[in-house]
Structures are given as C-alpha cells and as structure tokens.
Design a protein around this motif. Structure first.
Motif, mmCIF file in Angstrom:
data_model
loop_
_atom_site.group_PDB
_atom_site.id
_atom_site.type_symbol
_atom_site.label_atom_id
_atom_site.label_comp_id
_atom_site.label_asym_id
_atom_site.label_seq_id
_atom_site.Cartn_x
_atom_site.Cartn_y
_atom_site.Cartn_z
ATOM 1 N N LEU A 50 39.574 19.420 -22.764
ATOM 2 C CA LEU A 50 40.132 20.631 -23.364
ATOM 3 C C LEU A 50 40.172 20.499 -24.885
ATOM 4 N N ALA A 54 37.966 23.120 -27.030
ATOM 5 C CA ALA A 54 38.676 23.991 -27.968
ATOM 6 C C ALA A 54 38.204 23.749 -29.399
ATOM 7 N N TRP A 74 44.731 26.425 -28.022
ATOM 8 C CA TRP A 74 44.447 25.503 -26.923
ATOM 9 C C TRP A 74 44.191 24.099 -27.418
ATOM 10 N N GLY A 116 43.210 27.297 -20.164
ATOM 11 C CA GLY A 116 42.809 27.112 -21.547
ATOM 12 C C GLY A 116 41.322 26.937 -21.717
#
Length: 118
Positions: A50, A54, A74, A116
């Motif tokens: 993530l 992001a 995020w 996310g």
C-alpha cells in the motif's frame, strides 16, 4: 567499449535495511495480535505494498498536474501502520498481552488496505 559498473548507493542500502526492520516489526505485531502463520507474514507485505502503490500514484498525479490528496492520504495511513508497529515492538507494548482494540485494528487491516489500494 567500457563496461557499466554498478555504483554503491547508500540510499538503496538504507531502504533495504529500513524495509527489512519494518517488515519484521509488522510481522511480530501481527503475530502477537493473534494473526499466526502465513497471516502474520502477509501483514507486512500488505502495508508495504500500500505504501508503494500510494507513493507511485501520488507521484503520477503530481507529474500530471493533478491533485494527489487521495493517494497522499493512503500513503500516510500505511506509513502510520508501519510506524505504529515499529514503535509498538520497541518495548512499549507487552507483546504477550496485546490490548483488544489493537487486535481489532490488526484484524481489520486487510479490508482497510484493500480499500486504500483500490
């Protein structure tokens, strides 16, 4: 013709060290919070992916002159998860008796990460 020699990059070395330590802390926290076996190993991957996704999306949007607030949010959520695990495993948290609210946060992380990431 000269051979291209790889040069030593201390930033890459630091990134590898930081990533390995963070990965270990996230694993240890997930395991202590009741997520054993393969699940404890999946948590650090989820947080780190993530972070990377992001970051990449944020940079793409910035280069295109678009607002990057969503990806930035995020990125900060994943960074908080990583930093939280690092701090928690530094002796501030009794890993033998993880509080119920933290167990809930760890158990809920996969859904948060999926949301996310999408």
């Amino acid at each position: 013709m000269r051979a291209h020699l790889a040069r030593f990059d201390p930033v890459i070395v630091q990134a590898v060290i930081a990533g390995a330590l963070s990965f270990s802390h996230l694993h240890d926290l997930a395991e202590a919070a009741g997520q054993g076996g393969w699940k404890a190993w999946a948590y650090p991957v989820s947080v780190d992916l993530l972070l990377v996704a992001a970051w990449r999306r944020m940079r793409e949007q910035q280069r295109a002159g678009q607002p990057a607030g969503g990806p930035r949010l995020w990125f900060l959520v994943a960074l908080a998860a990583s930093l939280g695990a690092n701090v928690a495993t530094a002796g501030l948290l009794d890993l033998e008796h993880v509080p119920a609210p933290l167990r809930v946060v760890v158990a809920g992380w996969p859904a948060v990460a999926f949301f996310g990431g999408t």
